[in-house]
Scaffold this motif. Structure first.
Motif, PDB file in Angstrom:
ATOM      1  N   GLU A   1       0.829  -1.196   0.000  1.00  0.00           N
ATOM      2  CA  GLU A   1       0.000   0.000   0.000  1.00  0.00           C
ATOM      3  C   GLU A   1       0.870   1.256   0.000  1.00  0.00           C
ATOM      4  OE1 GLU A   1      -2.047  -2.864   3.016  1.00  0.00           O
ATOM      5  OE2 GLU A   1      -0.027  -2.187   2.521  1.00  0.00           O
TER       6      GLU A   1
ATOM      7  N   CYS B   1      -2.655   0.188  -4.029  1.00  0.00           N
ATOM      8  CA  CYS B   1      -2.212  -1.143  -3.627  1.00  0.00           C
ATOM      9  C   CYS B   1      -1.631  -1.839  -4.850  1.00  0.00           C
ATOM     10  CB  CYS B   1      -3.370  -1.935  -3.050  1.00  0.00           C
ATOM     11  SG  CYS B   1      -2.964  -3.646  -2.622  1.00  0.00           S
TER      12      CYS B   1
ATOM     13  N   ILE C   1     -10.004  -7.843  -4.753  1.00  0.00           N
ATOM     14  CA  ILE C   1      -9.150  -6.973  -3.942  1.00  0.00           C
ATOM     15  C   ILE C   1     -10.010  -6.174  -2.982  1.00  0.00           C
ATOM     16  CG2 ILE C   1      -7.407  -5.158  -3.967  1.00  0.00           C
ATOM     17  CD1 ILE C   1      -6.530  -7.705  -5.382  1.00  0.00           C
TER      18      ILE C   1
ATOM     19  N   TRP D   1     -10.235  -3.636   0.801  1.00  0.00           N
ATOM     20  CA  TRP D   1      -9.618  -2.704   1.739  1.00  0.00           C
ATOM     21  C   TRP D   1     -10.263  -2.888   3.107  1.00  0.00           C
ATOM     22  CZ3 TRP D   1      -5.432   0.245   0.573  1.00  0.00           C
ATOM     23  CH2 TRP D   1      -5.132   0.413  -0.784  1.00  0.00           C
TER      24      TRP D   1
ATOM     25  N   ARG E   1      -9.651  -0.402 -10.134  1.00  0.00           N
ATOM     26  CA  ARG E   1      -8.466  -1.211 -10.400  1.00  0.00           C
ATOM     27  C   ARG E   1      -7.956  -0.957 -11.796  1.00  0.00           C
ATOM     28  NH1 ARG E   1     -10.229  -7.140  -9.061  1.00  0.00           N
ATOM     29  NH2 ARG E   1      -8.218  -7.723  -9.979  1.00  0.00           N
TER      30      ARG E   1
ATOM     31  N   CYS F   1      -4.651  -3.326   2.418  1.00  0.00           N
ATOM     32  CA  CYS F   1      -5.095  -3.912   1.174  1.00  0.00           C
ATOM     33  C   CYS F   1      -5.106  -5.431   1.341  1.00  0.00           C
ATOM     34  CB  CYS F   1      -4.114  -3.505   0.075  1.00  0.00           C
ATOM     35  SG  CYS F   1      -4.445  -4.193  -1.540  1.00  0.00           S
TER      36      CYS F   1
END
Length: 122
Positions: free
Chosen positions: A6, A22, A34, A36, A71, A95
């Motif tokens: 991160e 990340c 993915i 958080w 992303r 992350c």
């Protein structure tokens, strides 16, 4: 497991914005969901949001409309754009990556980054 790193944390005034990044070191990045998470001292790590490999996005209710996950598959990077930050958003942000988004929605993950501090002053 994959390696996650991160960046982008820091100190910001209430109402301000930060973008966390990340970076994921895995050639099969596209198959991972993915997420958080965040953690404050003395409390458990909590889910903030996640994006599945197919693009479905889920958020904690208290950050909906303020935080956005995106992303960039070409860069193997996931972002958490945080707007209208509040002092209660202060935490270490982590992350996470997993092939199954359900794992993250249940509070877990196969891989974690080292965390980055976000501090929101009032």
């Amino acid at each position: 497991q994959v390696q996650l790193e991160e960046s982008g944390g820091g100190l910001v005034q209430a109402g301000g914005s930060l973008r966390l990044s990340c970076a994921i070191s895995d050639r099969t990045f596209r198959r991972y969901s993915i997420g958080w998470f965040r953690q404050v001292p003395g409390k458990e790590r909590t889910f903030v949001g996640a994006m599945s490999w197919s693009g479905d996005v889920h958020y904690l209710d208290s950050v909906k409309g303020r935080f956005t996950i995106s992303r960039d598959n070409a860069k193997n990077t996931v972002y958490l754009q945080m707007n209208s930050l509040k002092p209660e958003d202060t935490a270490v942000y982590y992350c996470a990556a997993d092939t199954n988004i359900a794992t993250m929605l249940n509070g877990g993950s196969g891989s974690w980054g080292q965390g980055t501090q976000v501090t929101v002053s009032s």
